[in-house]
Design an enzyme around this catalytic site. Structure first.
Site, PDB file in Angstrom:
ATOM      1  N   HIS A  18      -2.113  -5.390   1.464  1.00 40.37           N
ATOM      2  CA  HIS A  18      -3.401  -6.052   1.238  1.00 40.37           C
ATOM      3  C   HIS A  18      -3.140  -7.473   0.777  1.00 40.37           C
ATOM      4  O   HIS A  18      -2.194  -7.713   0.034  1.00 40.37           O
ATOM      5  CB  HIS A  18      -4.194  -5.313   0.148  1.00 40.37           C
ATOM      6  CG  HIS A  18      -5.363  -6.099  -0.363  1.00 40.37           C
ATOM      7  ND1 HIS A  18      -6.600  -6.067   0.247  1.00 40.37           N
ATOM      8  CD2 HIS A  18      -5.474  -6.985  -1.386  1.00 40.37           C
ATOM      9  CE1 HIS A  18      -7.417  -6.892  -0.396  1.00 40.37           C
ATOM     10  NE2 HIS A  18      -6.757  -7.457  -1.392  1.00 40.37           N
ATOM     11  N   THR A  21      -5.411  -6.997  10.655  1.00 42.04           N
ATOM     12  CA  THR A  21      -5.750  -5.750   9.972  1.00 42.04           C
ATOM     13  C   THR A  21      -5.257  -4.530  10.745  1.00 42.04           C
ATOM     14  O   THR A  21      -4.692  -3.602  10.171  1.00 42.04           O
ATOM     15  CB  THR A  21      -7.284  -5.657   9.781  1.00 42.04           C
ATOM     16  OG1 THR A  21      -7.743  -6.843   9.125  1.00 42.04           O
ATOM     17  CG2 THR A  21      -7.664  -4.435   8.965  1.00 42.04           C
ATOM     18  N   ARG A  28       2.599  -6.328   8.936  1.00 39.38           N
ATOM     19  CA  ARG A  28       1.889  -5.181   9.510  1.00 39.38           C
ATOM     20  C   ARG A  28       2.499  -4.760  10.854  1.00 39.38           C
ATOM     21  O   ARG A  28       2.555  -3.570  11.169  1.00 39.38           O
ATOM     22  CB  ARG A  28       0.395  -5.492   9.625  1.00 39.38           C
ATOM     23  CG  ARG A  28      -0.303  -5.367   8.256  1.00 39.38           C
ATOM     24  CD  ARG A  28      -1.706  -5.868   8.285  1.00 39.38           C
ATOM     25  NE  ARG A  28      -2.462  -5.463   7.085  1.00 39.38           N
ATOM     26  CZ  ARG A  28      -3.591  -6.022   6.698  1.00 39.38           C
ATOM     27  NH1 ARG A  28      -4.122  -7.005   7.406  1.00 39.38           N
ATOM     28  NH2 ARG A  28      -4.214  -5.605   5.615  1.00 39.38           N
ATOM     29  N   LYS A  86       0.819  -1.207   0.000  1.00 33.57           N
ATOM     30  CA  LYS A  86       0.000   0.000   0.000  1.00 33.57           C
ATOM     31  C   LYS A  86       0.864   1.273   0.000  1.00 33.57           C
ATOM     32  O   LYS A  86       2.064   1.229   0.324  1.00 33.57           O
ATOM     33  CB  LYS A  86      -0.945  -0.025   1.211  1.00 33.57           C
ATOM     34  CG  LYS A  86      -1.991  -1.148   1.143  1.00 33.57           C
ATOM     35  CD  LYS A  86      -2.996  -1.025   2.290  1.00 33.57           C
ATOM     36  CE  LYS A  86      -4.048  -2.106   2.238  1.00 33.57           C
ATOM     37  NZ  LYS A  86      -5.055  -1.960   3.339  1.00 33.57           N
ATOM     38  N   TYR A 140     -12.549  -1.765  -3.891  1.00 33.52           N
ATOM     39  CA  TYR A 140     -13.061  -1.957  -2.528  1.00 33.52           C
ATOM     40  C   TYR A 140     -14.594  -1.860  -2.465  1.00 33.52           C
ATOM     41  O   TYR A 140     -15.142  -1.563  -1.396  1.00 33.52           O
ATOM     42  CB  TYR A 140     -12.452  -0.914  -1.586  1.00 33.52           C
ATOM     43  CG  TYR A 140     -11.060  -1.271  -1.079  1.00 33.52           C
ATOM     44  CD1 TYR A 140     -10.823  -2.433  -0.345  1.00 33.52           C
ATOM     45  CD2 TYR A 140      -9.974  -0.427  -1.310  1.00 33.52           C
ATOM     46  CE1 TYR A 140      -9.564  -2.759   0.127  1.00 33.52           C
ATOM     47  CE2 TYR A 140      -8.693  -0.748  -0.832  1.00 33.52           C
ATOM     48  CZ  TYR A 140      -8.507  -1.907  -0.117  1.00 33.52           C
ATOM     49  OH  TYR A 140      -7.264  -2.229   0.365  1.00 33.52           O
ATOM     50  N   GLU A 174      -9.950  -9.851  -7.634  1.00 30.64           N
ATOM     51  CA  GLU A 174      -8.920  -8.816  -7.455  1.00 30.64           C
ATOM     52  C   GLU A 174      -7.804  -8.960  -8.487  1.00 30.64           C
ATOM     53  O   GLU A 174      -7.310  -7.962  -9.016  1.00 30.64           O
ATOM     54  CB  GLU A 174      -8.374  -8.899  -6.023  1.00 30.64           C
ATOM     55  CG  GLU A 174      -9.437  -8.494  -5.003  1.00 30.64           C
ATOM     56  CD  GLU A 174      -9.041  -8.723  -3.556  1.00 30.64           C
ATOM     57  OE1 GLU A 174      -7.947  -9.276  -3.295  1.00 30.64           O
ATOM     58  OE2 GLU A 174      -9.826  -8.327  -2.673  1.00 30.64           O
ATOM     59  N   ASN A 196      -2.111   0.335   6.613  1.00 28.27           N
ATOM     60  CA  ASN A 196      -1.568  -0.900   7.185  1.00 28.27           C
ATOM     61  C   ASN A 196      -0.686  -1.705   6.216  1.00 28.27           C
ATOM     62  O   ASN A 196      -0.623  -2.934   6.292  1.00 28.27           O
ATOM     63  CB  ASN A 196      -2.684  -1.750   7.794  1.00 28.27           C
ATOM     64  CG  ASN A 196      -3.752  -2.124   6.794  1.00 28.27           C
ATOM     65  OD1 ASN A 196      -3.632  -1.796   5.609  1.00 28.27           O
ATOM     66  ND2 ASN A 196      -4.780  -2.801   7.242  1.00 28.27           N
ATOM     67  N   PHE A 237     -15.261   3.910   6.958  1.00 31.48           N
ATOM     68  CA  PHE A 237     -13.875   4.152   6.552  1.00 31.48           C
ATOM     69  C   PHE A 237     -13.678   4.137   5.033  1.00 31.48           C
ATOM     70  O   PHE A 237     -12.564   4.328   4.559  1.00 31.48           O
ATOM     71  CB  PHE A 237     -12.948   3.112   7.205  1.00 31.48           C
ATOM     72  CG  PHE A 237     -13.272   1.679   6.878  1.00 31.48           C
ATOM     73  CD1 PHE A 237     -12.821   1.081   5.709  1.00 31.48           C
ATOM     74  CD2 PHE A 237     -14.042   0.910   7.747  1.00 31.48           C
ATOM     75  CE1 PHE A 237     -13.131  -0.235   5.402  1.00 31.48           C
ATOM     76  CE2 PHE A 237     -14.351  -0.420   7.449  1.00 31.48           C
ATOM     77  CZ  PHE A 237     -13.893  -0.986   6.274  1.00 31.48           C
ATOM     78  N   ARG A 296      -2.059 -14.226   4.433  1.00 35.28           N
ATOM     79  CA  ARG A 296      -2.768 -13.548   5.524  1.00 35.28           C
ATOM     80  C   ARG A 296      -1.993 -13.700   6.848  1.00 35.28           C
ATOM     81  O   ARG A 296      -1.945 -12.761   7.648  1.00 35.28           O
ATOM     82  CB  ARG A 296      -4.185 -14.123   5.691  1.00 35.28           C
ATOM     83  CG  ARG A 296      -5.057 -14.023   4.443  1.00 35.28           C
ATOM     84  CD  ARG A 296      -5.663 -12.687   4.212  1.00 35.28           C
ATOM     85  NE  ARG A 296      -6.483 -12.234   5.309  1.00 35.28           N
ATOM     86  CZ  ARG A 296      -7.140 -11.071   5.310  1.00 35.28           C
ATOM     87  NH1 ARG A 296      -7.033 -10.245   4.276  1.00 35.28           N
ATOM     88  NH2 ARG A 296      -7.858 -10.708   6.330  1.00 35.28           N
TER      89      ARG A 296
END
Ligand code: GDP
Length: 138
Positions: free
Chosen positions: A116, A92, A103, A10, A50, A127, A113, A58, A86
């Site tokens: 993704h 998250t 993270r 990100k 998204y 995606e 964060n 948010f 993950r």
């Protein structure tokens, strides 16, 4: 059997110069990089990506953040890629992320964060197709 997942480094992490460190963590965890590209995206492109979060409090901030600077789009491959990425990413909210996760090491807030990763096979397919053409994935 090898599985593919979709991931984004990100804008916060790219801005801070963590791209190479995050890629190293991903490769060390056993992932092959199938495809990778750095680019900026528009707010509209972020909103489409998204869309599942549209209407959440948010959402606007998330789409503004994702279009605030360059990011790195990736397709990654390994056995059990979706669940394993993950785990490597961490929770998250980085405040809840385990030691050693991306993270925990590189993110500063739940909104910014660092990374993704797709959360299921269907989202990985959506995606990946949203950002990559088939010829980029050979
Ligand atoms: P992920 O799969 O761990 O990325 O989490 P989600 O799919 O639930 O949310 C997508 C992204 O929206 C997260 O990575 C965060 O950047 C952002 N997000 C989720 N929940 C919140 C929240 O409560 N506050 C803020 N500011 N951002 C959030």
């Amino acid at each position: 059997m090898a599985q593919r997942t979709f991931s984004i480094i990100k804008p916060d992490a790219v801005r801070k110069g963590f791209t190479a460190a995050i890629l190293a963590d991903i490769e060390r965890a056993g992932f092959q990089i199938v495809a990778i590209k750095k680019q900026s995206i528009s707010k509209e492109q972020a909103q489409g990506f998204y869309a599942v979060h549209a209407g959440k409090p948010f959402f606007e901030g998330l789409c503004a953040f994702m279009s605030s600077g360059p990011l790195v789009l990736m397709v990654l491959e390994k056995e059990n890629a979706i669940a394993d990425l993950r785990r490597v990413m961490g929770a998250t909210n980085p405040a809840n992320a385990e030691e050693g996760t991306i993270r925990k090491k590189y993110a500063e807030s739940i909104g910014q964060n660092a990374i993704h990763g797709s959360d299921a096979e269907e989202t990985a397919a959506f995606e990946t197709g949203y950002w990559f053409a088939g010829y980029e994935l050979i």
